[in-house]
Design an enzyme around this catalytic site. Structure first.
Site, short mmCIF file in Angstrom:
data_model
loop_
_atom_site.label_atom_id
_atom_site.label_comp_id
_atom_site.label_asym_id
_atom_site.label_seq_id
_atom_site.Cartn_x
_atom_site.Cartn_y
_atom_site.Cartn_z
N TYR A 78 6.93 -23.44 7.47
CA TYR A 78 6.52 -22.06 7.10
C TYR A 78 7.69 -21.08 7.70
CZ TYR A 78 4.46 -17.27 7.05
OH TYR A 78 4.49 -16.15 6.69
N LYS A 100 10.71 -19.02 5.70
CA LYS A 100 10.68 -17.57 5.87
C LYS A 100 12.08 -17.18 6.18
CE LYS A 100 7.78 -14.82 5.05
NZ LYS A 100 7.53 -14.24 3.57
N1 LIG Z 1 -0.66 -12.79 7.21
C1 LIG Z 1 0.41 -12.33 8.34
O1 LIG Z 1 -0.14 -12.35 9.52
C2 LIG Z 1 1.81 -12.35 7.82
C3 LIG Z 1 2.08 -12.44 6.71
N2 LIG Z 1 3.62 -12.19 6.32
C4 LIG Z 1 4.08 -12.48 5.13
O2 LIG Z 1 3.29 -11.45 4.22
C5 LIG Z 1 3.26 -11.97 2.76
C6 LIG Z 1 1.84 -11.85 2.48
O3 LIG Z 1 0.96 -12.55 3.31
P1 LIG Z 1 -0.51 -12.60 3.15
O4 LIG Z 1 -0.97 -11.18 2.53
O5 LIG Z 1 -0.95 -12.69 4.71
O6 LIG Z 1 -0.78 -13.86 2.49
P2 LIG Z 1 -1.87 -14.05 1.11
O7 LIG Z 1 -2.05 -15.49 0.85
O8 LIG Z 1 -2.94 -13.22 1.17
O9 LIG Z 1 -0.98 -13.36 0.01
C7 LIG Z 1 -0.16 -14.00 -0.68
C8 LIG Z 1 -0.10 -13.73 -2.13
O10 LIG Z 1 0.95 -14.19 -2.81
C9 LIG Z 1 0.63 -15.01 -4.10
N3 LIG Z 1 1.33 -16.02 -4.21
C10 LIG Z 1 1.17 -17.23 -3.40
N4 LIG Z 1 2.00 -17.99 -4.22
C11 LIG Z 1 2.46 -17.48 -5.64
C12 LIG Z 1 3.41 -17.78 -6.36
N5 LIG Z 1 3.91 -19.17 -6.52
N6 LIG Z 1 3.55 -17.03 -7.54
C13 LIG Z 1 3.15 -15.65 -7.36
N7 LIG Z 1 2.31 -15.31 -6.39
C14 LIG Z 1 1.83 -16.35 -5.17
C15 LIG Z 1 -1.03 -15.29 -3.62
O11 LIG Z 1 -1.81 -15.63 -4.70
C16 LIG Z 1 -1.32 -14.18 -2.60
O12 LIG Z 1 -2.08 -13.38 -3.48
C17 LIG Z 1 3.84 -13.25 2.91
O13 LIG Z 1 5.05 -13.10 2.34
C18 LIG Z 1 3.74 -13.81 4.33
O14 LIG Z 1 4.56 -14.60 4.58
C19 LIG Z 1 4.37 -11.74 7.29
C20 LIG Z 1 4.04 -11.74 8.55
C21 LIG Z 1 2.55 -12.00 8.99
C1 LIG Z 2 -4.66 -19.48 14.17
C2 LIG Z 2 -4.09 -18.99 15.43
C3 LIG Z 2 -4.96 -19.06 16.75
C4 LIG Z 2 -5.68 -20.20 17.04
C5 LIG Z 2 -5.85 -20.55 18.20
C6 LIG Z 2 -6.95 -21.65 18.70
C7 LIG Z 2 -6.51 -22.73 17.91
C8 LIG Z 2 -6.65 -21.78 20.07
O1 LIG Z 2 -8.24 -21.19 18.50
C9 LIG Z 2 -3.11 -17.95 15.20
C10 LIG Z 2 -2.23 -17.62 16.44
C11 LIG Z 2 -1.14 -16.74 15.99
C12 LIG Z 2 -1.26 -16.74 14.67
C13 LIG Z 2 0.04 -16.55 13.79
C14 LIG Z 2 0.94 -15.22 14.15
O2 LIG Z 2 -0.07 -14.18 14.31
C15 LIG Z 2 1.91 -14.97 13.21
C16 LIG Z 2 1.97 -15.13 11.92
C17 LIG Z 2 2.92 -14.89 11.38
C18 LIG Z 2 2.84 -15.04 9.73
O3 LIG Z 2 3.86 -14.80 8.89
C19 LIG Z 2 1.74 -15.96 8.94
C20 LIG Z 2 0.58 -15.83 10.07
C21 LIG Z 2 0.85 -16.31 11.38
C22 LIG Z 2 1.69 -17.64 11.35
C23 LIG Z 2 -0.42 -16.53 12.18
C24 LIG Z 2 -1.16 -17.51 11.81
C25 LIG Z 2 -2.22 -17.62 12.79
C26 LIG Z 2 -1.73 -17.95 14.33
C27 LIG Z 2 -1.10 -19.29 14.49
#
Ligand SMILES: NC(=O)C1=CN([C@@H]2O[C@H](COP(=O)(O)OP(=O)(O)OC[C@H]3O[C@@H](n4cnc5c(N)ncnc54)[C@H](O)[C@@H]3O)[C@@H](O)[C@H]2O)C=CC1
Ligand SMILES: C[C@H](CCCC(C)(C)O)[C@H]1CC[C@H]2[C@@H]3[C@H](O)CC4=CC(=O)CC[C@]4(C)[C@H]3CC[C@]12C
EC number: 1.1.1.-
Length: 369
Positions: free
Chosen positions: A159, A163
Site C-alpha cells: 500500500y 501510494k
Molecule cells: N482512509 C484513510 O485514512 C486515508 C486514505 N487515503 C487515501 O484517500 C483515498 C480514499 O480513501 P478512502 O476513502 O479511505 O477509501 P475507500 O475505499 O472508502 O474509497 C476508495 C474508493 O475508490 C474506489 N475504487 C477502488 N478501486 C477502484 C477502481 N479500480 N476504479 C474506480 N474506483 C475504484 C472504491 O470503490 C471506493 O469508493 C485513497 O486514495 C487513499 O489512499 C489517504 C490517507 C488516509
Molecule cells: C488498524 C490499525 C490499528 C490496529 C491496532 C491494533 C491491532 C493494536 O488494535 C490502524 C493504526 C494506524 C492506521 C493507519 C493510519 O491511520 C494511516 C493510514 C493511512 C492511509 O493512507 C490508509 C489507512 C491507514 C493505513 C490506517 C489504517 C489502519 C491503521 C493501520
C-alpha cells in the site's frame, strides 16, 4: 478557466467519489464550489445516495468505471476542467493482492494522468497519503513533522509503496503539455489517518467493543501519538486546492501538502475513544494489557493463518505486523504549508468534527448500514 469566464461553469471529475473520502468531496463540491456546472462521479461501485444529488441545480453524472481501464478513464475525463483523483485501494490487511493494489493505485493514477494529457484537462489534485513518508520499516518516530522534515521513507508494504509511486507520477507530470499545448498543473494532498462519518474501521472498533460488553482493551502505549484529520476538512482541502490550482499554478504546481486540522494528537486508541467513549465504550487499562512481544507473536501468527486459510477463506484481521508497527509508531504532522500556499483553514473545528463523528457512530454503529 480564463479571466473572461468568471461566470464560466466548470466540469469536475471525482474518481473514487463513492468512497469514504470521495463522498465527502462530492458533497463539499456541491455545497462550496460556486463555479461548479457539472460533477462527474466515477467509481467502481456507485452509491445509491448519488440519486438524491441528481435533483439539485448542478448536473451530477454518475459513471461506473474502473481506473485500471484506460479507455474508461479517458472517456470520463474528456471535457473535464479539474480532476480530483481519490480512487484507490486502501488495504493494509492483506485483503487484496500486491498486484491488484499496484494496478489500482499506480496504473490507475497513470491512466488518470494520461487521460488529462490526451483530453486537455489541466488541473489534477491527487489524494496521496502520509504513508508515502512513513512510519518507515524501522519504526522511526515522525514528531510534529512538516513537508520538509527529513525522514528516511523506506517501505516494503504494497500500500505505501503504491501510494509513493503514484504520488511521484503525479508530481512528475506537473508541467507536461496537455492536448491544446497548455501545461498540466498537479498537486498531491497527504492525509494522515482520516476519521469521521463513514469511517469503517471506527465502526468495526465500536462493534467489537459492543461484543466485548462495552469494553476495549488497550494494546498500544498512550505515549505513541498519531495525528488524525477529520474527513470534512480533508474534503475541504481538496476543494480549495482544486479551486486555487489555476490562479496559483506557479506556487502549487508539483507540490505536496499534508492534510491537517485541529484534531488533538493522541494514541490511535485514545483518539478513537474521543468518539467511542460518548457512545458508551470504555478503554480498559492505563498501560497495554498484553506485552508487546505477545502482540508481535499474534501479528505474525495472523500472517501465517492468513496464508494457510487463503484457499478456504479470506482471513484479514486488523492485527498484522504492518498495522501493529503503524499503531505503535508516533506519526504527527505540524505544518501550515497549505495555509500559506492556498489559504487553507480547517472548515470544521475539533469540537464540530468530534460531535459529527459521535452522532454518526451512534446512528449507524450498531446497524448493518
Ligand atoms: N482512509 C484513510 O485514512 C486515508 C486514505 N487515503 C487515501 O484517500 C483515498 C480514499 O480513501 P478512502 O476513502 O479511505 O477509501 P475507500 O475505499 O472508502 O474509497 C476508495 C474508493 O475508490 C474506489 N475504487 C477502488 N478501486 C477502484 C477502481 N479500480 N476504479 C474506480 N474506483 C475504484 C472504491 O470503490 C471506493 O469508493 C485513497 O486514495 C487513499 O489512499 C489517504 C490517507 C488516509
Ligand atoms: C488498524 C490499525 C490499528 C490496529 C491496532 C491494533 C491491532 C493494536 O488494535 C490502524 C493504526 C494506524 C492506521 C493507519 C493510519 O491511520 C494511516 C493510514 C493511512 C492511509 O493512507 C490508509 C489507512 C491507514 C493505513 C490506517 C489504517 C489502519 C491503521 C493501520
Amino acid at each position: 478557466m480564463a479571466d473572461s469566464a468568471q461566470a464560466q461553469k466548470l466540469v469536475y471529475l471525482v474518481t473514487g467519489g463513492c468512497g469514504f473520502l470521495g463522498e465527502h468531496v462530492v458533497r463539499m463540491l456541491l455545497q462550496r464550489e460556486p463555479r461548479l456546472g457539472e460533477l462527474r462521479v466515477f467509481d467502481l461501485h456507485l452509491g445509491p445516495w448519488l440519486e438524491e444529488l441528481k435533483t439539485g441545480p448542478v448536473r451530477v453524472t454518475a459513471i461506473q468505471g474502473d481506473v485500471t481501464q484506460a479507455h474508461e478513464v479517458a472517456a470520463a475525463v474528456a471535457g473535464a476542467h479539474v480532476v480530483i483523483h481519490t480512487a484507490g485501494l486502501v488495504d493494509v490487511f492483506g485483503r487484496a493482492s500486491p498486484k491488484t493494489i499496484h494496478e489500482v493505485n499506480v496504473q490507475g493514477t497513470r491512466n488518470v494522468i494520461e487521460a488529462c494529457v490526451q483530453t486537455g484537462t489541466r488541473f489534477l489534485v491527487y489524494t496521496s497519503s502520509m504513508e508515502v513518508v512513513g512510519p518507515n520499516t524501522k519504526g522511526h518516530p515522525f514528531y510534529r513533522g512538516n513537508e520538509d522534515t527529513p525522514y528516511e521513507a523506506v517501505h516494503r508494504h504494497p500500500y505505501p509503496c503504491s501510494k509513493a509511486l503514484a504520488e511521484w507520477l503525479v508530481l512528475e507530470a506537473n508541467g507536461r503539455k496537455v492536448c491544446g499545448g497548455l501545461p498540466l498543473v498537479t498537486c498531491a494532498l497527504r492525509p494522515t489517518g482520516i476519521y469521521g462519518e463513514g469511517h469503517q474501521i471506527m465502526r468495526d472498533f465500536y462493534r467489537q467493543g459492543l461484543r466485548l460488553g462495552g469494553r476495549l482493551f488497550r494494546a498500544i502505549p498512550a505515549s505513541v501519538e498519531h495525528g488524525r484529520v477529520y474527513v470534512g476538512n480533508v474534503a475541504w482541502m481538496h476543494v480549495l486546492a482544486a479551486r486555487e490550482l489555476e490562479r496559483r499554478a506557479a506556487r502549487m504546481g508539483g507540490q505536496v501538502y499534508f492534510c491537517y486540522d485541529g484534531s488533538p494528537y493522541k494514541s490511535y486508541e485514545d483518539f478513537n475513544m474521543e468518539f467511542l467513549g460518548p457512545c458508551g465504550l470504555r478503554l480498559v487499562g492505563t498501560r497495554p494489557l498484553v506485552p508487546y512481544w505477545l502482540l508481535v507473536f499474534l501479528a505474525a501468527l495472523n500472517v501465517l493463518l492468513q496464508w494457510l486459510l487463503r484457499p478456504l477463506l479470506l482471513y484479514a484481521p486488523l492485527l498484522n505486523p504492518y498495522t501493529l508497527a503503524m499503531a505503535n509508531t508516533t506519526f504527527t504532522v505540524s505544518t501550515d504549508k497549505a495555509q500559506r500556499h492556498f489559504g487553507y483553514e480547517p472548515l470544521f473545528s475539533w469540537e464540530d468534527s468530534r460531535t459529527r463523528t459521535i452522532l454518526w457512530v451512534q446512528a449507524t454503529g450498531g446497524s448493518a448500514q
